[in-house]
Design a protein around this motif. Structure first.
Motif, PDB file in Angstrom:
ATOM      1  N   ILE A  37     -19.172 -19.347 -71.721  1.00 45.86           N
ATOM      2  CA  ILE A  37     -19.846 -20.290 -72.561  1.00 45.86           C
ATOM      3  C   ILE A  37     -20.997 -19.719 -73.312  1.00 45.86           C
ATOM      4  CG2 ILE A  37     -19.473 -22.147 -70.831  1.00 45.86           C
ATOM      5  CD1 ILE A  37     -22.395 -21.686 -70.044  1.00 45.86           C
ATOM      6  N   LEU A  38     -21.357 -18.607 -73.427  1.00 50.49           N
ATOM      7  CA  LEU A  38     -22.401 -17.939 -74.069  1.00 50.49           C
ATOM      8  C   LEU A  38     -21.978 -17.912 -75.606  1.00 50.49           C
ATOM      9  CD1 LEU A  38     -25.191 -16.223 -73.953  1.00 50.49           C
ATOM     10  CD2 LEU A  38     -23.842 -14.329 -73.837  1.00 50.49           C
ATOM     11  N   ASN A  39     -22.761 -18.316 -76.389  1.00 46.45           N
ATOM     12  CA  ASN A  39     -22.649 -18.284 -77.677  1.00 46.45           C
ATOM     13  C   ASN A  39     -21.993 -19.609 -78.261  1.00 46.45           C
ATOM     14  OD1 ASN A  39     -24.407 -15.908 -78.390  1.00 46.45           O
ATOM     15  ND2 ASN A  39     -22.660 -14.722 -78.085  1.00 46.45           N
ATOM     16  N   ALA A  40     -21.698 -20.594 -77.320  1.00 43.78           N
ATOM     17  CA  ALA A  40     -20.942 -21.698 -77.708  1.00 43.78           C
ATOM     18  C   ALA A  40     -21.891 -22.549 -78.250  1.00 43.78           C
ATOM     19  CB  ALA A  40     -19.967 -22.471 -76.616  1.00 43.78           C
ATOM     20  N   GLY A  41     -21.453 -23.591 -79.347  1.00 42.81           N
ATOM     21  CA  GLY A  41     -22.179 -24.631 -79.536  1.00 42.81           C
ATOM     22  C   GLY A  41     -22.183 -25.812 -78.761  1.00 42.81           C
ATOM     23  N   VAL A  42     -23.221 -26.534 -78.781  1.00 42.08           N
ATOM     24  CA  VAL A  42     -23.799 -27.620 -78.130  1.00 42.08           C
ATOM     25  C   VAL A  42     -23.887 -29.050 -78.572  1.00 42.08           C
ATOM     26  CG1 VAL A  42     -25.106 -28.420 -76.014  1.00 42.08           C
ATOM     27  CG2 VAL A  42     -24.952 -26.004 -76.427  1.00 42.08           C
ATOM     28  N   SER A  43     -23.124 -29.874 -78.338  1.00 44.38           N
ATOM     29  CA  SER A  43     -23.254 -31.341 -78.858  1.00 44.38           C
ATOM     30  C   SER A  43     -24.138 -32.197 -78.194  1.00 44.38           C
ATOM     31  CB  SER A  43     -21.841 -31.874 -79.297  1.00 44.38           C
ATOM     32  OG  SER A  43     -21.488 -32.421 -77.981  1.00 44.38           O
ATOM     33  N   SER A  44     -24.286 -32.180 -76.770  1.00 46.55           N
ATOM     34  CA  SER A  44     -25.261 -32.954 -76.320  1.00 46.55           C
ATOM     35  C   SER A  44     -25.270 -32.558 -74.772  1.00 46.55           C
ATOM     36  CB  SER A  44     -24.728 -34.532 -76.097  1.00 46.55           C
ATOM     37  OG  SER A  44     -23.503 -34.622 -75.534  1.00 46.55           O
ATOM     38  N   VAL A  45     -26.478 -33.097 -74.000  1.00 41.28           N
ATOM     39  CA  VAL A  45     -26.603 -33.049 -72.734  1.00 41.28           C
ATOM     40  C   VAL A  45     -26.761 -34.598 -72.122  1.00 41.28           C
ATOM     41  CG1 VAL A  45     -28.258 -32.191 -70.767  1.00 41.28           C
ATOM     42  CG2 VAL A  45     -27.638 -30.877 -72.773  1.00 41.28           C
ATOM     43  N   ILE A  46     -26.074 -34.955 -71.312  1.00 43.45           N
ATOM     44  CA  ILE A  46     -26.073 -36.283 -70.651  1.00 43.45           C
ATOM     45  C   ILE A  46     -26.609 -36.272 -69.122  1.00 43.45           C
ATOM     46  CG2 ILE A  46     -25.072 -38.508 -70.142  1.00 43.45           C
ATOM     47  CD1 ILE A  46     -23.038 -37.648 -72.427  1.00 43.45           C
ATOM     48  N   ALA A  47     -27.715 -36.683 -68.859  1.00 41.15           N
ATOM     49  CA  ALA A  47     -28.329 -37.030 -67.322  1.00 41.15           C
ATOM     50  C   ALA A  47     -28.326 -38.068 -67.027  1.00 41.15           C
ATOM     51  CB  ALA A  47     -29.435 -36.205 -67.292  1.00 41.15           C
TER      52      ALA A  47
ATOM     53  N   ASP B  45     -27.790 -41.560 -61.672  1.00 41.88           N
ATOM     54  CA  ASP B  45     -27.131 -41.391 -60.338  1.00 41.88           C
ATOM     55  C   ASP B  45     -26.902 -39.823 -60.018  1.00 41.88           C
ATOM     56  OD1 ASP B  45     -25.094 -40.388 -61.789  1.00 41.88           O
ATOM     57  OD2 ASP B  45     -23.712 -42.016 -61.112  1.00 41.88           O
ATOM     58  N   GLY B  46     -27.443 -38.883 -60.756  1.00 41.24           N
ATOM     59  CA  GLY B  46     -27.782 -37.436 -60.634  1.00 41.24           C
ATOM     60  C   GLY B  46     -26.595 -36.662 -61.249  1.00 41.24           C
ATOM     61  N   ARG B  47     -25.597 -37.232 -62.042  1.00 40.53           N
ATOM     62  CA  ARG B  47     -24.486 -36.685 -62.792  1.00 40.53           C
ATOM     63  C   ARG B  47     -25.171 -35.881 -63.958  1.00 40.53           C
ATOM     64  NH1 ARG B  47     -20.033 -40.477 -63.316  1.00 40.53           N
ATOM     65  NH2 ARG B  47     -21.612 -41.913 -63.174  1.00 40.53           N
ATOM     66  N   LEU B  48     -24.648 -34.742 -64.213  1.00 35.77           N
ATOM     67  CA  LEU B  48     -25.348 -34.145 -65.467  1.00 35.77           C
ATOM     68  C   LEU B  48     -23.884 -33.317 -66.205  1.00 35.77           C
ATOM     69  CD1 LEU B  48     -27.776 -32.686 -66.967  1.00 35.77           C
ATOM     70  CD2 LEU B  48     -27.149 -30.721 -65.775  1.00 35.77           C
ATOM     71  N   THR B  49     -23.767 -33.496 -67.548  1.00 29.29           N
ATOM     72  CA  THR B  49     -22.800 -32.920 -68.275  1.00 29.29           C
ATOM     73  C   THR B  49     -23.357 -32.456 -69.584  1.00 29.29           C
ATOM     74  OG1 THR B  49     -21.208 -35.147 -67.628  1.00 29.29           O
ATOM     75  CG2 THR B  49     -20.627 -33.631 -69.691  1.00 29.29           C
ATOM     76  N   VAL B  50     -23.150 -31.235 -69.791  1.00 30.41           N
ATOM     77  CA  VAL B  50     -23.354 -30.503 -71.094  1.00 30.41           C
ATOM     78  C   VAL B  50     -22.065 -30.328 -71.893  1.00 30.41           C
ATOM     79  CG1 VAL B  50     -24.241 -28.466 -72.099  1.00 30.41           C
ATOM     80  CG2 VAL B  50     -25.106 -29.040 -69.749  1.00 30.41           C
ATOM     81  N   ASN B  51     -21.936 -30.978 -73.190  1.00 27.36           N
ATOM     82  CA  ASN B  51     -20.799 -31.184 -73.837  1.00 27.36           C
ATOM     83  C   ASN B  51     -21.006 -30.011 -74.827  1.00 27.36           C
ATOM     84  OD1 ASN B  51     -19.382 -33.572 -72.702  1.00 27.36           O
ATOM     85  ND2 ASN B  51     -21.501 -34.401 -73.379  1.00 27.36           N
ATOM     86  N   LEU B  52     -19.809 -29.108 -74.887  1.00 29.08           N
ATOM     87  CA  LEU B  52     -19.770 -28.167 -75.837  1.00 29.08           C
ATOM     88  C   LEU B  52     -18.794 -28.405 -77.032  1.00 29.08           C
ATOM     89  CD1 LEU B  52     -19.629 -25.041 -73.548  1.00 29.08           C
ATOM     90  CD2 LEU B  52     -21.433 -26.317 -74.190  1.00 29.08           C
ATOM     91  N   LEU B  53     -19.099 -27.960 -78.088  1.00 34.17           N
ATOM     92  CA  LEU B  53     -18.451 -28.185 -79.456  1.00 34.17           C
ATOM     93  C   LEU B  53     -16.966 -27.853 -79.381  1.00 34.17           C
ATOM     94  CD1 LEU B  53     -20.957 -27.278 -82.176  1.00 34.17           C
ATOM     95  CD2 LEU B  53     -20.413 -29.405 -81.298  1.00 34.17           C
ATOM     96  N   ASN B  54     -16.438 -26.685 -78.369  1.00 32.65           N
ATOM     97  CA  ASN B  54     -15.263 -26.197 -78.162  1.00 32.65           C
ATOM     98  C   ASN B  54     -14.511 -27.244 -76.974  1.00 32.65           C
ATOM     99  OD1 ASN B  54     -16.290 -25.527 -75.826  1.00 32.65           O
ATOM    100  ND2 ASN B  54     -16.272 -23.220 -76.228  1.00 32.65           N
ATOM    101  N   GLY B  55     -14.996 -28.115 -76.690  1.00 33.93           N
ATOM    102  CA  GLY B  55     -14.375 -29.078 -75.880  1.00 33.93           C
ATOM    103  C   GLY B  55     -14.468 -28.842 -74.434  1.00 33.93           C
ATOM    104  N   LEU B  56     -15.337 -27.754 -74.113  1.00 28.53           N
ATOM    105  CA  LEU B  56     -15.534 -27.492 -72.535  1.00 28.53           C
ATOM    106  C   LEU B  56     -16.812 -28.445 -72.240  1.00 28.53           C
ATOM    107  CD1 LEU B  56     -15.683 -23.377 -72.384  1.00 28.53           C
ATOM    108  CD2 LEU B  56     -14.055 -25.105 -71.683  1.00 28.53           C
TER     109      LEU B  56
END
Length: 142
Positions: A74-84, A87-98
């Motif tokens: 994931i190093l150097n990947a673009g990031v679109s958003s972080v959703i917290a 209820d305690g779930r966290l998602t980091v959305n990367l531009l490459n779909g990860l």
């Protein structure tokens, strides 16, 4: 990089963020730089996963540092958003779909999201998420 609050939790949206650094110290730290808006740091302290479209979810445990090698992609990947989510779930959305996903832990703090100089979101033991501001920020120096 604005942070917005909704009924489900908080979203941090980025214009041009890139994962610029990863830290491994029995935690998994992800630094995202969004010039000229500053940086966001996500610190994951409990098991998490990376989801890639069309592939099985990969599980990682920061306490087992040798298990994190595959997460370095994931190093150097673009990031679109972080959703917290509250209820305690966290998602980091990367531009490459990860997607990097972490959840709550019954016994430990699971993760922190630090917006340098502004806010800290922390998922405490159980499932609650607390928002701290500059005035009550216990992680400002981490």
């Amino acid at each position: 990089m604005p942070i917005s609050e909704a009924e489900y939790g908080w979203t941090i949206s980025f214009e041009d963020a890139v994962i610029s650094a990863l830290e491994i110290d029995f935690r998994f730290g992800i630094r995202m730089d969004d010039d000229p808006h500053g940086a966001v740091k996500v610190i994951i302290e409990t098991p998490f996963s990376i989801c890639e479209p069309g592939k099985d979810e990969q599980a990682f445990d920061p306490a087992r540092t040798q298990s994190l090698a595959e997460a370095l992609k994931i190093l150097n990947a673009g990031v679109s958003s972080v959703i917290a989510q509250k209820d305690g779930r966290l998602t980091v959305n990367l531009l490459n779909g990860l997607k990097i996903k972490a959840g709550p832990n019954e016994d430990y703090e699971s993760w922190h999201v630090i917006l340098e100089g502004h806010y800290v979101l922390t998922c405490g033991p159980g499932a609650g998420v607390a928002l701290f501001t500059d005035n009550n920020n216990p992680l400002a120096s981490k």
